[in-house]
Design a protein around this motif. Structure first.
Motif: not given
Length: 323
Positions: A277-278, A294, A281, A274, A297
């Motif tokens: 990923g965060a 997300i 995004a 994350i 995720l």
């Protein structure tokens, strides 16, 4: 109650708090634009710190372990990506489109660094290999994850414009490279203040989750995702997790890796970041899309934190001699 909360991983607590705060107090309008700028700055600092902390000597020393690294790269960006694509296709008729697309996004992401290394150590794995493997996967993720997602998502994920590539480079790659360049000057200070840096890491990730999820709340995520949707996210995340952990462990066995390297592959191969990923995004998607994309995720990350500790303890126990 306080003692129970203290046993929960700090990152899990922060992510949960960010989601709850975004639910009851989302940033909207002009405030959202300001919050997005703060989030962008936090992401830049986050990847600068990654570059400062990751020792070049460790990277160079571990890059020679081709029997672990090459199959791991293929597993993370090949097998897990295909699995994420399959879950996207399978759930597209049941879940809202952007939520289903979140499984593909989850599949293309690299693994964690800190927790993969920590759980490898707890399980009695090869810590040096784990550090290098997870770090290498994350470095490659900066180059691979966004273009790979854009290629597979096609029009469903929106077009991957040149300005998005510039944002990825300037917000993720540029600060990481700058950190590597400046490492000789400030890495000593960074290593002396590990606790402060860890807090900055976690705060940056929490800000990214809060801003992204605020956009999703503003778009009515709690009404758009019904009980069937939540069940689908949980089921899909569980399927991907079983494929991730089971596939990584099986692959390590087929390659006849040492037990320590096999554990390193298990956690570096199955866990999803994350931390990458965060922030990514918020770079790739409009705020109203990012929070929904997300969601798989977030669920995957929370669950992996729950299952990883007992799994690591079991692996260490299996290696301990009996009397």
């Amino acid at each position: 109650m306080i003692a129970l909360l203290g046993k929960i991983d700090p990152m899990v607590r922060l992510i949960t708090a960010a989601i709850l705060l975004a639910t009851v107090l989302p940033v909207e309008g002009r405030a959202h634009e300001i919050a997005q700028m703060v989030s962008n700055a936090a992401v830049f600092v986050l990847f600068l710190l990654y570059g400062l902390r990751l020792s070049r000597r460790e990277v160079l020393a571990g890059l020679g372990n081709h029997r672990l690294l090459l199959p791991l790269v293929a597993f993370v960006f090949g097998v897990m990506t295909v699995a994420g694509w399959g879950l996207w296709q399978a759930s597209a008729t049941v879940l809202p489109p952007m939520l289903a697309l979140g499984f593909l996004y989850l599949g293309v992401l690299p693994s964690t660094v800190q927790s993969a290394t920590a759980y490898s150590s707890l399980a009695g794995g090869n810590v040096a290999s784990s550090v290098v493997a997870a770090a290498l996967i994350n470095i490659l993720g900066v180059f691979i994850s966004a273009p790979l997602f854009a290629l597979l998502a096609g029009n469903a994920g929106g077009e991957f414009h040149g300005d998005q590539l510039v944002k990825v480079v300037t917000m993720l790659l540029l600060p990481f490279v700058a950190g590597q360049v400046l490492q000789g000057f400030v890495r000593g200070w960074i290593m002396e203040h590990k606790q402060l840096i860890t807090r900055m890491d976690r705060s940056s990730i929490a800000i990214a989750v809060y801003v992204a999820f605020s956009g999703a709340v503003e778009q009515g995520i709690w009404t758009k995702v019904d009980a069937v949707g939540w069940a689908g996210v949980l089921l899909g995340s569980a399927v991907l997790m079983v494929l991730g952990y089971g596939g990584a462990w099986l692959l390590g066995g087929l390659l006849r890796l040492s037990h320590g390297d096999r554990i390193a592959m298990l956690f570096a191969g199955a866990q999803k970041s994350i931390a990458m990923g965060a922030p990514l995004a918020t770079v790739l998607f409009p705020s109203e899309m990012a929070g929904i994309v997300i969601l798989p995720l977030i669920v995957y990350h929370l669950v992996q934190m729950i299952v990883a500790a007992p799994m690591a303890t079991r692996l260490r126990g299996d290696r301990e001699p009996t009397h």
